[in-house]
Design a protein around this motif. Structure first.
Motif, PDB file in Angstrom:
ATOM      1  N   ASP A  32      21.907  22.247  45.924  1.00  0.00           N
ATOM      2  CA  ASP A  32      23.066  23.324  46.248  1.00  0.00           C
ATOM      3  C   ASP A  32      22.762  24.072  47.480  1.00  0.00           C
ATOM      4  OD1 ASP A  32      24.733  25.388  45.785  1.00  0.00           O
ATOM      5  OD2 ASP A  32      23.288  26.683  44.846  1.00  0.00           O
ATOM      6  N   LEU A  33      23.850  24.028  48.285  1.00  0.00           N
ATOM      7  CA  LEU A  33      23.759  24.324  49.481  1.00  0.00           C
ATOM      8  C   LEU A  33      23.554  26.010  49.721  1.00  0.00           C
ATOM      9  CD1 LEU A  33      23.882  23.304  52.427  1.00  0.00           C
ATOM     10  CD2 LEU A  33      26.208  23.669  52.622  1.00  0.00           C
ATOM     11  N   LEU A  34      23.976  26.746  48.834  1.00  0.00           N
ATOM     12  CA  LEU A  34      23.889  28.142  48.643  1.00  0.00           C
ATOM     13  C   LEU A  34      22.256  28.555  48.734  1.00  0.00           C
ATOM     14  CD1 LEU A  34      25.055  31.083  48.745  1.00  0.00           C
ATOM     15  CD2 LEU A  34      25.126  30.759  46.169  1.00  0.00           C
TER      16      LEU A  34
ATOM     17  N   SER B  48      22.624  31.904  42.915  1.00  0.00           N
ATOM     18  CA  SER B  48      22.969  30.440  42.520  1.00  0.00           C
ATOM     19  C   SER B  48      22.004  30.229  41.134  1.00  0.00           C
ATOM     20  CB  SER B  48      22.473  29.539  43.424  1.00  0.00           C
ATOM     21  OG  SER B  48      22.498  28.057  43.023  1.00  0.00           O
ATOM     22  N   ASP B  49      22.624  29.298  40.163  1.00  0.00           N
ATOM     23  CA  ASP B  49      21.721  28.679  39.324  1.00  0.00           C
ATOM     24  C   ASP B  49      20.635  27.733  39.516  1.00  0.00           C
ATOM     25  OD1 ASP B  49      23.186  30.983  37.670  1.00  0.00           O
ATOM     26  OD2 ASP B  49      24.561  29.342  37.130  1.00  0.00           O
ATOM     27  N   HIS B  50      20.600  27.280  40.613  1.00  0.00           N
ATOM     28  CA  HIS B  50      19.923  26.050  41.101  1.00  0.00           C
ATOM     29  C   HIS B  50      18.861  26.701  42.332  1.00  0.00           C
ATOM     30  CE1 HIS B  50      22.857  23.679  38.973  1.00  0.00           C
ATOM     31  NE2 HIS B  50      24.020  24.316  39.809  1.00  0.00           N
ATOM     32  N   THR B  51      17.778  25.908  42.314  1.00  0.00           N
ATOM     33  CA  THR B  51      16.763  26.254  43.286  1.00  0.00           C
ATOM     34  C   THR B  51      17.001  25.224  44.449  1.00  0.00           C
ATOM     35  OG1 THR B  51      15.352  24.319  42.569  1.00  0.00           O
ATOM     36  CG2 THR B  51      15.135  26.581  41.635  1.00  0.00           C
ATOM     37  N   ALA B  52      16.297  25.771  45.537  1.00  0.00           N
ATOM     38  CA  ALA B  52      16.591  25.025  46.832  1.00  0.00           C
ATOM     39  C   ALA B  52      16.321  23.690  46.848  1.00  0.00           C
ATOM     40  CB  ALA B  52      15.950  25.889  48.147  1.00  0.00           C
TER      41      ALA B  52
ATOM     42  N   PRO C  50      32.045  19.569  47.696  1.00  0.00           N
ATOM     43  CA  PRO C  50      32.745  20.416  48.553  1.00  0.00           C
ATOM     44  C   PRO C  50      32.634  21.989  48.199  1.00  0.00           C
ATOM     45  CG  PRO C  50      34.386  19.684  47.565  1.00  0.00           C
ATOM     46  CD  PRO C  50      33.338  18.842  47.053  1.00  0.00           C
ATOM     47  N   PRO C  51      32.546  22.841  49.069  1.00  0.00           N
ATOM     48  CA  PRO C  51      32.609  24.310  48.927  1.00  0.00           C
ATOM     49  C   PRO C  51      33.779  24.703  48.104  1.00  0.00           C
ATOM     50  CG  PRO C  51      32.103  23.990  51.200  1.00  0.00           C
ATOM     51  CD  PRO C  51      32.495  22.841  50.799  1.00  0.00           C
ATOM     52  N   VAL C  52      33.545  25.919  47.127  1.00  0.00           N
ATOM     53  CA  VAL C  52      34.692  26.242  46.370  1.00  0.00           C
ATOM     54  C   VAL C  52      35.839  26.622  47.055  1.00  0.00           C
ATOM     55  CG1 VAL C  52      34.005  28.725  46.724  1.00  0.00           C
ATOM     56  CG2 VAL C  52      35.063  27.968  44.561  1.00  0.00           C
ATOM     57  N   PHE C  53      35.758  26.979  48.412  1.00  0.00           N
ATOM     58  CA  PHE C  53      37.013  27.365  49.150  1.00  0.00           C
ATOM     59  C   PHE C  53      37.747  26.047  49.779  1.00  0.00           C
ATOM     60  CE2 PHE C  53      33.263  28.479  51.860  1.00  0.00           C
ATOM     61  CZ  PHE C  53      33.426  27.292  52.798  1.00  0.00           C
ATOM     62  N   PHE C  54      37.269  24.714  49.397  1.00  0.00           N
ATOM     63  CA  PHE C  54      37.579  23.649  50.068  1.00  0.00           C
ATOM     64  C   PHE C  54      37.850  22.671  48.677  1.00  0.00           C
ATOM     65  CE2 PHE C  54      37.597  19.676  52.771  1.00  0.00           C
ATOM     66  CZ  PHE C  54      38.549  20.119  53.620  1.00  0.00           C
ATOM     67  N   GLY C  55      38.031  23.169  47.583  1.00  0.00           N
ATOM     68  CA  GLY C  55      38.313  22.604  46.357  1.00  0.00           C
ATOM     69  C   GLY C  55      37.112  21.999  45.409  1.00  0.00           C
ATOM     70  N   GLY C  56      36.059  22.616  45.784  1.00  0.00           N
ATOM     71  CA  GLY C  56      34.929  22.494  44.974  1.00  0.00           C
ATOM     72  C   GLY C  56      34.816  23.517  43.617  1.00  0.00           C
ATOM     73  N   SER C  57      33.751  23.610  42.846  1.00  0.00           N
ATOM     74  CA  SER C  57      33.456  24.437  41.804  1.00  0.00           C
ATOM     75  C   SER C  57      32.706  25.444  42.207  1.00  0.00           C
ATOM     76  CB  SER C  57      33.066  23.660  40.516  1.00  0.00           C
ATOM     77  OG  SER C  57      31.666  23.054  41.028  1.00  0.00           O
ATOM     78  N   PHE C  58      32.820  26.828  41.265  1.00  0.00           N
ATOM     79  CA  PHE C  58      32.001  27.862  41.317  1.00  0.00           C
ATOM     80  C   PHE C  58      30.407  27.566  40.983  1.00  0.00           C
ATOM     81  CE2 PHE C  58      35.868  29.906  41.447  1.00  0.00           C
ATOM     82  CZ  PHE C  58      35.840  30.855  42.122  1.00  0.00           C
ATOM     83  N   GLU C  59      30.209  26.167  40.262  1.00  0.00           N
ATOM     84  CA  GLU C  59      28.411  25.859  40.040  1.00  0.00           C
ATOM     85  C   GLU C  59      27.983  25.767  41.409  1.00  0.00           C
ATOM     86  OE1 GLU C  59      26.256  22.534  37.814  1.00  0.00           O
ATOM     87  OE2 GLU C  59      28.297  22.360  37.993  1.00  0.00           O
ATOM     88  N   PHE C  60      28.705  25.338  42.605  1.00  0.00           N
ATOM     89  CA  PHE C  60      28.112  24.895  43.788  1.00  0.00           C
ATOM     90  C   PHE C  60      29.086  25.765  44.783  1.00  0.00           C
ATOM     91  CE2 PHE C  60      26.820  21.201  41.237  1.00  0.00           C
ATOM     92  CZ  PHE C  60      25.600  21.548  41.329  1.00  0.00           C
ATOM     93  N   PRO C  61      28.948  27.193  45.143  1.00  0.00           N
ATOM     94  CA  PRO C  61      29.793  28.004  45.666  1.00  0.00           C
ATOM     95  C   PRO C  61      30.083  27.305  47.327  1.00  0.00           C
ATOM     96  CG  PRO C  61      28.550  29.468  44.564  1.00  0.00           C
ATOM     97  CD  PRO C  61      27.829  27.967  44.425  1.00  0.00           C
ATOM     98  N   LEU C  62      28.924  26.860  47.743  1.00  0.00           N
ATOM     99  CA  LEU C  62      29.086  26.278  49.040  1.00  0.00           C
ATOM    100  C   LEU C  62      28.755  24.914  49.235  1.00  0.00           C
ATOM    101  CD1 LEU C  62      26.895  29.077  50.879  1.00  0.00           C
ATOM    102  CD2 LEU C  62      29.503  28.681  50.838  1.00  0.00           C
ATOM    103  N   GLY C  63      28.869  24.211  48.120  1.00  0.00           N
ATOM    104  CA  GLY C  63      28.956  22.713  48.017  1.00  0.00           C
ATOM    105  C   GLY C  63      27.440  22.361  47.957  1.00  0.00           C
TER     106      GLY C  63
END
Length: 278
Positions: free
Chosen positions: A65-67, A30-34, A45-58
């Motif tokens: 960033d959830l990731l 991730s490019d973001h910190t926790a 939302p997560p990327v597999f639910f219509g979100g973006s790759f910037e936040f893969p898990l929403g």
């Protein structure tokens, strides 16, 4: 031995390996910190639910960033479970060895304390201590170490008594080996397999206990995070942002299940009684 490992055990090992790698290096994905907040990106939302790759898990309610948060939360949850399991095992096994060596009133006193510990609902003990002393990382580790030590004490006492009755133990005593050397060099290696199995079975229980306390807001406190705390943060948004609670909950479930399956397989491999039945 490797060729006889069943498929389900391999899957458990692979799951635990992936969880460990994710806990150690997942933050690099991730490019973001926790703890980095972005209110303009909250509840994505997560990327597999219509979100973006910037936040893969929403993201969560604060746009974090959830990731990155799950990687840090899993790392802390595993660290707490590991430290709690090891400290509890050392303390419980020490008392079990002492009880098996001295016998008499020492053994009766130790086993009475073990029975008291086993009869009390530990979650109430944990809630009472946390409410009285407040939340701290050290106290949480101590609570996790207190959980399950009675099982180690009871198990180690039984296996040590059994090992001491064996002819090889009597031969070692006849040679004048001191009791400490007898237990550490001869008895402990012969009972280590059973104790390791107990450790693997106690590990997921500590993860679940820590997650429950953090979910209730009595465990890990900000700015630190854990999987249970992430679930607690998302419980009010299950109808709109289910991923905040479901993804860390699924991670807890998979890690606990994998460890239980691995512990069950190790018990079948290392327990002498089960080996004689094969």
């Amino acid at each position: 031995m490797m060729r006889h490992i069943p498929t389900i055990a391999w899957l458990s090992i692979a799951t635990l390996a992936c969880a460990l790698l994710f806990a150690l290096f997942g933050g690099w994905l991730s490019d973001h910190t926790a703890s980095q907040q972005n209110l303009l990106a909250r509840m994505r939302p997560p990327v597999f639910f219509g979100g973006s790759f910037e936040f893969p898990l929403g993201t969560d309610r604060l746009g974090r960033d959830l990731l990155a948060r799950m990687a840090e939360g899993l790392r802390i949850s595993l660290l707490i479970a590991l430290l709690g399991s090891v400290l509890g095992a050392v303390f419980g096994c020490t008392l079990g060895f002492v009880a098996a060596h001295f016998r008499g009133w020492v053994e009766e006193t130790i086993m009475m304390v073990v029975d008291i510990q086993a009869s009390l609902p530990f979650i109430l003990i944990a809630l009472t201590l946390l409410a009285f002393f407040g939340n701290s990382f050290g106290l949480l580790i101590l609570l996790m170490a207190m959980f399950g030590w009675d099982s180690y004490a009871r198990l180690s006492r039984g296996v040590v008594l059994s090992a001491k009755s064996q002819p090889w133990a009597e031969a070692v005593r006849t040679l004048g080996v001191p009791p400490v050397a007898l237990y550490l060099r001869h008895v402990l290696p012969n009972v280590a397999g059973i104790l390791i199995v107990q450790l693997t079975l106690n590990f997921p229980q500590i993860i679940l206990l820590e997650s429950a306390l953090s979910f209730l807001g009595l465990g890990i406190q900000p700015p630190m995070t854990s999987l249970g705390q992430i679930m607690g943060d998302g419980r009010d948004y299950l109808s709109t942002s289910w991923w905040i609670s479901v993804l860390p909950g699924l991670t807890i479930f998979l890690v606990s299940l994998a460890m239980c399956v691995l512990g069950d397989w190790l018990r079948d491999r290392l327990d002498p009684a089960l080996q004689r039945l094969r």
